[in-house]
Design a protein around this motif. Structure first.
Motif, short mmCIF file in Angstrom:
data_model
loop_
_atom_site.label_atom_id
_atom_site.label_comp_id
_atom_site.label_asym_id
_atom_site.label_seq_id
_atom_site.Cartn_x
_atom_site.Cartn_y
_atom_site.Cartn_z
N ALA A 72 40.04 -28.10 -25.78
CA ALA A 72 40.81 -27.66 -24.62
C ALA A 72 39.99 -26.70 -23.77
N LEU A 73 39.28 -25.77 -24.41
CA LEU A 73 38.45 -24.81 -23.68
C LEU A 73 37.34 -25.53 -22.92
N CYS A 74 36.68 -26.48 -23.56
CA CYS A 74 35.58 -27.19 -22.91
C CYS A 74 36.08 -28.08 -21.79
N LEU A 75 37.26 -28.68 -21.97
CA LEU A 75 37.86 -29.47 -20.91
C LEU A 75 38.15 -28.58 -19.70
N THR A 110 39.91 -39.96 -20.52
CA THR A 110 39.24 -41.24 -20.74
C THR A 110 37.76 -41.15 -20.39
N VAL A 111 37.46 -40.58 -19.23
CA VAL A 111 36.07 -40.45 -18.79
C VAL A 111 35.27 -39.58 -19.76
N LEU A 112 35.89 -38.51 -20.25
CA LEU A 112 35.18 -37.58 -21.14
C LEU A 112 35.24 -38.01 -22.61
N GLY A 113 35.96 -39.09 -22.88
CA GLY A 113 36.02 -39.59 -24.25
C GLY A 113 36.79 -38.69 -25.19
N GLN A 114 37.85 -38.09 -24.70
CA GLN A 114 38.64 -37.16 -25.49
C GLN A 114 40.07 -37.66 -25.65
N ASP A 115 40.71 -37.20 -26.71
CA ASP A 115 42.12 -37.52 -26.97
C ASP A 115 42.77 -36.24 -27.46
N LEU A 116 43.45 -35.53 -26.57
CA LEU A 116 44.02 -34.22 -26.90
C LEU A 116 45.54 -34.28 -26.92
N PRO A 117 46.15 -33.52 -27.81
CA PRO A 117 47.62 -33.44 -27.79
C PRO A 117 48.10 -32.70 -26.54
N VAL A 118 49.36 -32.91 -26.20
CA VAL A 118 49.93 -32.30 -25.01
C VAL A 118 49.78 -30.78 -25.06
N ARG A 119 49.98 -30.19 -26.23
CA ARG A 119 49.88 -28.73 -26.37
C ARG A 119 48.51 -28.23 -25.94
N GLN A 142 52.32 -14.38 -14.30
CA GLN A 142 50.98 -14.70 -14.80
C GLN A 142 50.73 -14.08 -16.17
N ILE A 143 51.29 -12.91 -16.41
CA ILE A 143 51.17 -12.29 -17.74
C ILE A 143 51.85 -13.17 -18.78
N ARG A 144 53.01 -13.70 -18.43
CA ARG A 144 53.72 -14.59 -19.36
C ARG A 144 52.91 -15.87 -19.58
N THR A 145 52.31 -16.39 -18.52
CA THR A 145 51.47 -17.57 -18.66
C THR A 145 50.27 -17.26 -19.53
N TYR A 146 49.62 -16.14 -19.31
CA TYR A 146 48.46 -15.72 -20.09
C TYR A 146 48.77 -15.68 -21.58
N GLN A 147 49.95 -15.25 -21.92
CA GLN A 147 50.33 -15.11 -23.33
C GLN A 147 50.44 -16.45 -24.05
N GLN A 148 50.44 -17.55 -23.30
CA GLN A 148 50.46 -18.88 -23.93
C GLN A 148 49.11 -19.24 -24.54
N ALA A 149 48.03 -18.69 -23.99
CA ALA A 149 46.69 -19.02 -24.50
C ALA A 149 45.69 -17.92 -24.10
#
Length: 228
Positions: A72-75, A110-119, A142-149
């Motif tokens: 997810a980070l690299c994507l 598809t282009v990057l050859g990845q298969d990631l879960p929705v989360r 944005q603070i609440r959003t930040y707390q997700q990841a």
């Protein structure tokens, strides 16, 4: 590029270890993903996002992220600037890129050859959405959003900042004391070398992917007699 190479920030840059970790994910975005195709070859274009992806992968290894979080980070790194309108501050480009990824995730994966879960896709979008907003400027939503990841946001900000060696003024280069996510001491040296190698390859006529491949030979066979 000659000026950047001649102004290597030594002794501030620590030497690289004899054996470097190998980047496991080297995603390079497509020019069609950019809001303005002219920006694909700009300061925030394909090679910038490709280098940030490599740096993000090395940070993911250093912080021992799970495979899904690392992907997810690299994507996020590979597309974080793709919806810019210009190379200046361009307030809101992170939000635009996050929304674009959510709408085009199937194509990108598809282009990057990845298969990631929705989360994981949601976490990637969070990192992209906030990468261009200083922590101290976060609104309450944005603070609440930040707390997700929070770890992905901070790591993307660090990887993005480390690629500032591409900019033609030292005062624009990364201030390592401001990075919230810890980085190994040798990573700024790697970041500097990736800029020099990929940009010189591009100036010599290499396509974007080849320029990144040339730069990433740093991880296997440094040039004979090269010193860091």
């Amino acid at each position: 590029m000659d000026w950047i190479a001649q102004n290597r920030p030594t002794p501030a840059l620590a030497p690289m270890p004899f054996t470097l970790p190998q980047p496991r994910r080297r995603f390079v975005p497509e020019s069609a993903w950019f809001a303005d195709p002219r920006l694909a070859d700009s300061l925030h274009g394909i090679r910038h996002q490709g280098r940030v992806c490599v740096l993000a992968d090395l940070l993911a290894q250093h912080h021992q992220l799970s495979p899904d979080d690392a992907a997810a980070l690299c994507l996020a790194a590979a597309v974080h600037d793709c919806r810019r309108h210009h190379d200046r501050a361009d307030t809101g480009h992170g939000q635009r890129a996050a929304l674009w990824l959510q709408r085009h995730s199937d194509t990108v994966l598809t282009v990057l050859g990845q298969d990631l879960p929705v989360r994981s896709l949601v976490r990637a979008a969070v990192a992209i959405r906030l990468h261009d907003v200083p922590h101290e400027a976060f609104t309450r939503p944005q603070i609440r959003t930040y707390q997700q990841a929070p770890h992905l946001v901070d790591l993307l900000k660090t990887a993005d900042a480390l690629d500032r060696y591409r900019l033609p003024l030292k005062r624009w280069w990364p201030d390592l004391t401001r990075l919230r996510a810890a980085a190994p001491a040798w990573l700024p040296t790697v970041a500097f070398e990736l800029v020099i190698r990929s940009e010189r390859a591009r100036l010599n006529g290499a396509p974007h992917q080849q320029a990144m491949d040339d730069a990433c030979r740093l991880f296997t066979t440094p040039a004979k007699g090269e010193r860091f």
